[in-house]
Design an enzyme around this catalytic site. Structure first.
Site, PDB file in Angstrom:
ATOM      1  N   ALA A  25       0.872  -1.179   0.000  1.00  0.00           N
ATOM      2  CA  ALA A  25       0.000   0.000   0.000  1.00  0.00           C
ATOM      3  C   ALA A  25       0.905   1.223   0.000  1.00  0.00           C
ATOM      4  CB  ALA A  25      -0.889  -0.014   1.238  1.00  0.00           C
ATOM      5  N   GLY A  56       0.712  -5.041   0.683  1.00  0.00           N
ATOM      6  CA  GLY A  56      -0.432  -5.118  -0.214  1.00  0.00           C
ATOM      7  C   GLY A  56      -0.093  -5.777  -1.545  1.00  0.00           C
ATOM      8  N   GLU A  76      -0.260  -9.391  -0.907  1.00  0.00           N
ATOM      9  CA  GLU A  76      -1.695  -9.673  -0.720  1.00  0.00           C
ATOM     10  C   GLU A  76      -2.427  -9.708  -2.062  1.00  0.00           C
ATOM     11  OE1 GLU A  76      -1.760  -6.427   2.202  1.00  0.00           O
ATOM     12  OE2 GLU A  76      -2.791  -7.806   3.549  1.00  0.00           O
ATOM     13  N   GLU A 121       4.575  -5.269   7.218  1.00  0.00           N
ATOM     14  CA  GLU A 121       3.798  -4.220   7.892  1.00  0.00           C
ATOM     15  C   GLU A 121       4.239  -3.964   9.328  1.00  0.00           C
ATOM     16  OE1 GLU A 121       2.535  -6.481   5.893  1.00  0.00           O
ATOM     17  OE2 GLU A 121       1.075  -5.553   4.555  1.00  0.00           O
TER      18      GLU A 121
END
Ligand code: CAA
Length: 260
Positions: A67, A112, A115, A135
Protein backbone atom coordinates in the site's frame (compact mmCIF):
# COMPACT_ATOMS: atom_id res chain seq x y z
CA UNK A 1 -13.12 3.59 -19.48
CA UNK A 2 -10.19 5.77 -18.42
CA UNK A 3 -7.54 4.44 -16.05
CA UNK A 4 -4.75 6.55 -14.59
CA UNK A 5 -2.56 3.92 -12.96
CA UNK A 6 -3.46 0.75 -14.85
CA UNK A 7 -2.18 -0.08 -18.32
CA UNK A 8 -4.61 -2.42 -20.02
CA UNK A 9 -3.50 -4.47 -23.00
CA UNK A 10 -5.52 -7.15 -24.72
CA UNK A 11 -4.04 -9.83 -26.93
CA UNK A 12 -5.63 -13.09 -28.07
CA UNK A 13 -8.39 -12.82 -25.48
CA UNK A 14 -6.01 -12.28 -22.55
CA UNK A 15 -5.90 -8.93 -20.75
CA UNK A 16 -2.65 -7.87 -19.14
CA UNK A 17 -3.12 -5.27 -16.40
CA UNK A 18 0.06 -3.45 -15.49
CA UNK A 19 0.15 -1.38 -12.32
CA UNK A 20 1.95 1.64 -13.66
CA UNK A 21 3.58 3.59 -10.81
CA UNK A 22 7.16 2.53 -11.36
CA UNK A 23 8.71 5.44 -9.43
CA UNK A 24 6.82 4.38 -6.30
CA UNK A 25 7.57 0.70 -6.99
CA UNK A 26 3.91 0.37 -8.09
CA UNK A 27 2.64 1.03 -4.55
CA UNK A 28 -1.13 0.73 -4.31
CA UNK A 29 -2.44 4.21 -3.65
CA UNK A 30 -6.20 4.62 -3.24
CA UNK A 31 -6.64 5.66 -6.88
CA UNK A 32 -5.05 2.39 -8.01
CA UNK A 33 -7.21 0.39 -5.60
CA UNK A 34 -10.32 2.11 -6.93
CA UNK A 35 -9.23 1.35 -10.50
CA UNK A 36 -8.59 -2.32 -9.69
CA UNK A 37 -12.03 -2.47 -8.07
CA UNK A 38 -13.67 -0.80 -11.05
CA UNK A 39 -11.92 -3.12 -13.48
CA UNK A 40 -12.81 -6.40 -11.76
CA UNK A 41 -16.28 -5.40 -10.56
CA UNK A 42 -17.56 -3.36 -13.51
CA UNK A 43 -15.51 -3.73 -16.69
CA UNK A 44 -14.26 -7.33 -16.71
CA UNK A 45 -17.68 -8.93 -15.95
CA UNK A 46 -18.96 -7.33 -19.17
CA UNK A 47 -16.36 -9.23 -21.22
CA UNK A 48 -17.38 -12.89 -20.80
CA UNK A 49 -15.53 -13.94 -23.97
CA UNK A 50 -12.07 -13.34 -22.50
CA UNK A 51 -9.74 -16.23 -21.60
CA UNK A 52 -8.20 -14.66 -18.51
CA UNK A 53 -6.19 -11.87 -16.90
CA UNK A 54 -2.59 -11.22 -15.95
CA UNK A 55 -1.65 -8.74 -13.23
CA UNK A 56 1.88 -7.37 -13.19
CA UNK A 57 3.91 -4.30 -12.22
CA UNK A 58 5.69 -1.74 -14.39
CA UNK A 59 9.49 -1.88 -14.57
CA UNK A 60 11.94 -4.59 -13.60
CA UNK A 61 12.16 -4.02 -9.87
CA UNK A 62 8.74 -4.43 -8.36
CA UNK A 63 5.43 -6.16 -8.80
CA UNK A 64 3.91 -4.00 -6.05
CA UNK A 65 5.82 -2.77 -2.95
CA UNK A 66 2.68 -2.49 -0.83
CA UNK A 67 0.00 0.00 0.00
CA UNK A 68 1.21 3.57 -0.58
CA UNK A 69 2.83 4.52 2.73
CA UNK A 70 2.89 8.19 1.66
CA UNK A 71 -0.91 8.18 1.85
CA UNK A 72 -0.83 6.82 5.40
CA UNK A 73 -0.44 10.19 7.08
CA UNK A 74 -3.81 11.07 8.60
CA UNK A 75 -4.92 7.43 8.77
CA UNK A 76 -6.62 6.51 12.05
CA UNK A 77 -8.79 3.67 13.32
CA UNK A 78 -11.96 4.71 11.42
CA UNK A 79 -10.22 5.36 8.10
CA UNK A 80 -7.96 2.37 8.66
CA UNK A 81 -10.96 0.05 9.00
CA UNK A 82 -12.53 1.60 5.90
CA UNK A 83 -9.33 1.17 3.90
CA UNK A 84 -9.00 -2.46 4.92
CA UNK A 85 -12.68 -3.22 4.24
CA UNK A 86 -12.47 -1.66 0.78
CA UNK A 87 -9.25 -3.57 0.03
CA UNK A 88 -10.95 -6.80 1.02
CA UNK A 89 -13.86 -6.10 -1.33
CA UNK A 90 -11.53 -5.38 -4.26
CA UNK A 91 -9.35 -8.44 -3.61
CA UNK A 92 -12.40 -10.71 -3.11
CA UNK A 93 -13.62 -9.54 -6.55
CA UNK A 94 -10.31 -10.76 -8.01
CA UNK A 95 -10.26 -14.00 -6.01
CA UNK A 96 -13.86 -14.82 -6.97
CA UNK A 97 -13.57 -13.80 -10.62
CA UNK A 98 -14.79 -16.76 -12.71
CA UNK A 99 -11.88 -16.63 -15.21
CA UNK A 100 -8.24 -17.30 -14.34
CA UNK A 101 -6.32 -14.35 -12.92
CA UNK A 102 -2.56 -14.91 -12.88
CA UNK A 103 -0.09 -12.68 -11.04
CA UNK A 104 3.18 -12.23 -12.93
CA UNK A 105 5.32 -11.28 -9.94
CA UNK A 106 8.27 -9.46 -11.46
CA UNK A 107 10.10 -8.18 -8.38
CA UNK A 108 9.07 -7.03 -4.89
CA UNK A 109 5.64 -8.28 -3.80
CA UNK A 110 5.45 -6.78 -0.33
CA UNK A 111 2.56 -5.94 1.97
CA UNK A 112 -0.43 -5.12 -0.21
CA UNK A 113 1.60 -6.42 -3.18
CA UNK A 114 1.98 -9.87 -1.67
CA UNK A 115 -1.69 -9.67 -0.72
CA UNK A 116 -2.65 -8.79 -4.30
CA UNK A 117 -0.58 -11.69 -5.67
CA UNK A 118 -2.28 -14.01 -3.17
CA UNK A 119 -5.75 -12.85 -4.26
CA UNK A 120 -4.92 -14.02 -7.80
CA UNK A 121 -5.58 -17.66 -8.69
CA UNK A 122 -1.99 -18.46 -9.72
CA UNK A 123 1.43 -16.83 -9.26
CA UNK A 124 4.34 -16.89 -11.72
CA UNK A 125 7.42 -15.40 -10.04
CA UNK A 126 10.61 -14.18 -11.69
CA UNK A 127 13.91 -15.24 -10.17
CA UNK A 128 14.37 -11.75 -8.66
CA UNK A 129 10.91 -11.74 -7.01
CA UNK A 130 10.71 -11.17 -3.26
CA UNK A 131 7.61 -11.82 -1.18
CA UNK A 132 6.86 -10.53 2.31
CA UNK A 133 4.46 -8.91 4.73
CA UNK A 134 6.66 -6.19 6.29
CA UNK A 135 3.80 -4.22 7.89
CA UNK A 136 5.07 -4.80 11.44
CA UNK A 137 8.08 -2.63 10.52
CA UNK A 138 5.55 0.20 10.28
CA UNK A 139 3.74 -0.75 13.49
CA UNK A 140 0.67 -2.12 11.69
CA UNK A 141 -0.57 -5.48 10.40
CA UNK A 142 -1.50 -6.45 6.83
CA UNK A 143 -4.89 -4.99 5.92
CA UNK A 144 -5.67 -6.46 2.51
CA UNK A 145 -6.16 -10.09 3.56
CA UNK A 146 -2.53 -11.05 4.20
CA UNK A 147 -3.07 -12.48 7.67
CA UNK A 148 -5.66 -14.88 6.24
CA UNK A 149 -4.40 -15.82 2.77
CA UNK A 150 -0.77 -16.33 3.80
CA UNK A 151 -1.92 -19.07 6.18
CA UNK A 152 -4.03 -20.59 3.41
CA UNK A 153 -1.00 -20.84 1.10
CA UNK A 154 1.92 -21.68 3.38
CA UNK A 155 0.41 -22.86 6.67
CA UNK A 156 0.26 -21.30 10.12
CA UNK A 157 3.83 -21.91 11.24
CA UNK A 158 5.66 -20.20 8.40
CA UNK A 159 2.93 -17.56 8.01
CA UNK A 160 3.30 -16.66 11.68
CA UNK A 161 7.07 -16.28 11.23
CA UNK A 162 6.81 -14.09 8.11
CA UNK A 163 4.04 -11.95 9.62
CA UNK A 164 5.92 -11.40 12.89
CA UNK A 165 9.45 -10.90 11.51
CA UNK A 166 8.43 -8.99 8.38
CA UNK A 167 11.15 -10.99 6.57
CA UNK A 168 11.16 -11.32 2.80
CA UNK A 169 11.53 -14.65 1.01
CA UNK A 170 12.95 -15.16 -2.46
CA UNK A 171 11.18 -16.73 -5.42
CA UNK A 172 12.56 -20.24 -4.86
CA UNK A 173 11.54 -20.23 -1.20
CA UNK A 174 8.09 -18.96 -2.23
CA UNK A 175 7.88 -21.87 -4.70
CA UNK A 176 9.08 -24.37 -2.09
CA UNK A 177 6.42 -23.14 0.36
CA UNK A 178 3.66 -23.30 -2.27
CA UNK A 179 3.17 -19.56 -2.64
CA UNK A 180 4.61 -19.29 -6.18
CA UNK A 181 3.33 -21.79 -8.75
CA UNK A 182 6.31 -21.33 -11.08
CA UNK A 183 9.66 -19.54 -11.02
CA UNK A 184 10.92 -18.28 -14.39
CA UNK A 185 13.78 -16.09 -15.64
CA UNK A 186 13.06 -12.38 -15.59
CA UNK A 187 11.41 -11.36 -18.88
CA UNK A 188 9.57 -14.63 -19.46
CA UNK A 189 6.89 -14.21 -16.78
CA UNK A 190 4.19 -12.91 -19.12
CA UNK A 191 4.79 -15.76 -21.57
CA UNK A 192 4.48 -18.30 -18.77
CA UNK A 193 1.31 -16.64 -17.45
CA UNK A 194 -0.17 -16.64 -20.98
CA UNK A 195 0.75 -20.30 -21.43
CA UNK A 196 -1.16 -21.17 -18.23
CA UNK A 197 -4.21 -19.16 -19.29
CA UNK A 198 -4.18 -20.72 -22.79
CA UNK A 199 -4.05 -24.20 -21.25
CA UNK A 200 -6.96 -23.39 -18.90
CA UNK A 201 -8.98 -21.79 -21.70
CA UNK A 202 -9.11 -25.15 -23.53
CA UNK A 203 -11.10 -26.63 -20.64
CA UNK A 204 -14.80 -26.22 -19.95
CA UNK A 205 -15.40 -22.58 -18.88
CA UNK A 206 -18.22 -23.53 -16.51
CA UNK A 207 -15.97 -26.14 -14.89
CA UNK A 208 -13.18 -23.57 -14.44
CA UNK A 209 -15.62 -21.09 -12.85
CA UNK A 210 -16.83 -23.86 -10.54
CA UNK A 211 -13.26 -24.83 -9.59
CA UNK A 212 -12.64 -21.23 -8.56
CA UNK A 213 -15.93 -21.09 -6.64
CA UNK A 214 -15.47 -24.39 -4.83
CA UNK A 215 -11.80 -23.97 -3.96
CA UNK A 216 -12.70 -20.59 -2.46
CA UNK A 217 -15.63 -22.20 -0.64
CA UNK A 218 -13.19 -24.47 1.21
CA UNK A 219 -12.00 -21.38 3.05
CA UNK A 220 -15.43 -19.89 3.75
CA UNK A 221 -15.03 -20.49 7.48
CA UNK A 222 -12.08 -18.09 7.35
CA UNK A 223 -14.37 -15.12 6.71
CA UNK A 224 -14.41 -14.24 10.41
CA UNK A 225 -10.64 -14.00 10.18
CA UNK A 226 -10.98 -11.36 7.46
CA UNK A 227 -13.41 -9.40 9.66
CA UNK A 228 -10.98 -9.58 12.55
CA UNK A 229 -8.18 -8.33 10.26
CA UNK A 230 -10.29 -5.25 9.41
CA UNK A 231 -10.72 -4.48 13.13
CA UNK A 232 -7.08 -5.16 14.01
CA UNK A 233 -5.74 -3.16 11.05
CA UNK A 234 -7.98 -0.26 12.08
CA UNK A 235 -6.76 -0.51 15.67
CA UNK A 236 -3.07 -0.54 14.69
CA UNK A 237 -3.55 2.57 12.52
CA UNK A 238 -4.62 4.38 15.71
CA UNK A 239 -1.34 3.81 17.54
CA UNK A 240 1.62 6.13 18.15
CA UNK A 241 3.78 3.29 16.86
CA UNK A 242 2.11 3.46 13.46
CA UNK A 243 2.68 7.23 13.21
CA UNK A 244 6.33 6.65 14.08
CA UNK A 245 6.68 3.65 11.72
CA UNK A 246 5.23 5.46 8.70
CA UNK A 247 7.20 8.66 9.43
CA UNK A 248 10.43 6.65 9.81
CA UNK A 249 9.91 5.01 6.40
CA UNK A 250 9.28 8.34 4.69
CA UNK A 251 12.24 9.98 6.49
CA UNK A 252 14.41 6.95 5.64
CA UNK A 253 15.39 6.19 9.26
CA UNK A 254 14.93 3.37 11.76
CA UNK A 255 11.64 3.47 13.70
CA UNK A 256 11.72 3.89 17.49
CA UNK A 257 8.58 2.09 18.70
CA UNK A 258 7.15 2.85 22.17
CA UNK A 259 4.49 0.15 22.29
CA UNK A 260 1.47 2.44 22.38
N1 CAA B 1 4.63 3.23 -0.51
C1 CAA B 1 5.04 4.40 -1.01
N2 CAA B 1 6.23 4.57 -1.62
C2 CAA B 1 7.03 3.50 -1.72
C3 CAA B 1 6.66 2.24 -1.19
C4 CAA B 1 5.39 2.13 -0.58
N3 CAA B 1 4.92 0.96 -0.10
N4 CAA B 1 7.68 1.36 -1.42
C5 CAA B 1 8.63 2.05 -2.06
N5 CAA B 1 8.24 3.34 -2.24
C6 CAA B 1 8.99 4.42 -2.88
C7 CAA B 1 10.11 4.88 -1.97
O1 CAA B 1 9.65 5.78 -1.01
C8 CAA B 1 11.03 5.52 -2.99
O2 CAA B 1 10.52 6.78 -3.32
P1 CAA B 1 11.48 8.09 -3.36
O3 CAA B 1 12.40 7.79 -4.52
O4 CAA B 1 10.52 9.20 -3.63
O5 CAA B 1 12.19 8.14 -2.05
C9 CAA B 1 10.87 4.63 -4.22
O6 CAA B 1 9.64 3.94 -4.05
C10 CAA B 1 11.96 3.58 -4.34
O7 CAA B 1 12.04 2.86 -3.11
P2 CAA B 1 13.39 2.69 -2.26
O8 CAA B 1 14.31 3.84 -2.50
O9 CAA B 1 12.99 2.41 -0.86
O10 CAA B 1 13.99 1.39 -2.98
P3 CAA B 1 14.96 0.30 -2.32
O11 CAA B 1 15.41 -0.54 -3.45
O12 CAA B 1 15.97 0.93 -1.44
O13 CAA B 1 13.98 -0.58 -1.39
C11 CAA B 1 11.97 -1.78 -0.84
C12 CAA B 1 12.93 -1.32 -1.95
C13 CAA B 1 12.66 -2.81 0.06
C14 CAA B 1 10.77 -2.42 -1.54
C15 CAA B 1 11.54 -0.55 0.00
O14 CAA B 1 11.07 0.45 -0.89
C16 CAA B 1 10.45 -0.83 1.00
O15 CAA B 1 10.72 -1.36 2.05
N6 CAA B 1 9.22 -0.40 0.68
C17 CAA B 1 8.10 -0.51 1.60
C18 CAA B 1 7.58 -1.92 1.70
C19 CAA B 1 6.46 -1.97 2.70
O16 CAA B 1 6.61 -1.69 3.88
N7 CAA B 1 5.28 -2.40 2.22
C20 CAA B 1 4.11 -2.53 3.06
C21 CAA B 1 3.27 -1.29 3.01
S1 CAA B 1 1.95 -1.31 4.19
C22 CAA B 1 0.74 -2.26 3.50
O17 CAA B 1 0.87 -2.76 2.39
C23 CAA B 1 -0.49 -2.40 4.36
C24 CAA B 1 -1.54 -3.26 3.83
O18 CAA B 1 -1.52 -4.48 3.96
C25 CAA B 1 -2.72 -2.68 3.23
Amino acid sequence: MQYENLLIQEENGIITLTINREKALNALNMQTMRELGRFFREDAPQRPGLKGFILTGAGEKAFVAGADIKEFLGLGPGKGREMSQFGHEVFFAIERFPKPVVAAVNGFALGGGCELAMACHLRVATENARFGQPEVNLGIIPGYGGTQRLIQYIGKSKAMELLMTGDMIDANEAWRLGLANHVVPQGSELDKAKELIEKISAKGPVAIAKVIETVNAYFHTEQDGFASEVEAFGATTGTEDFKEGAAAFIEKRKAGFQGR
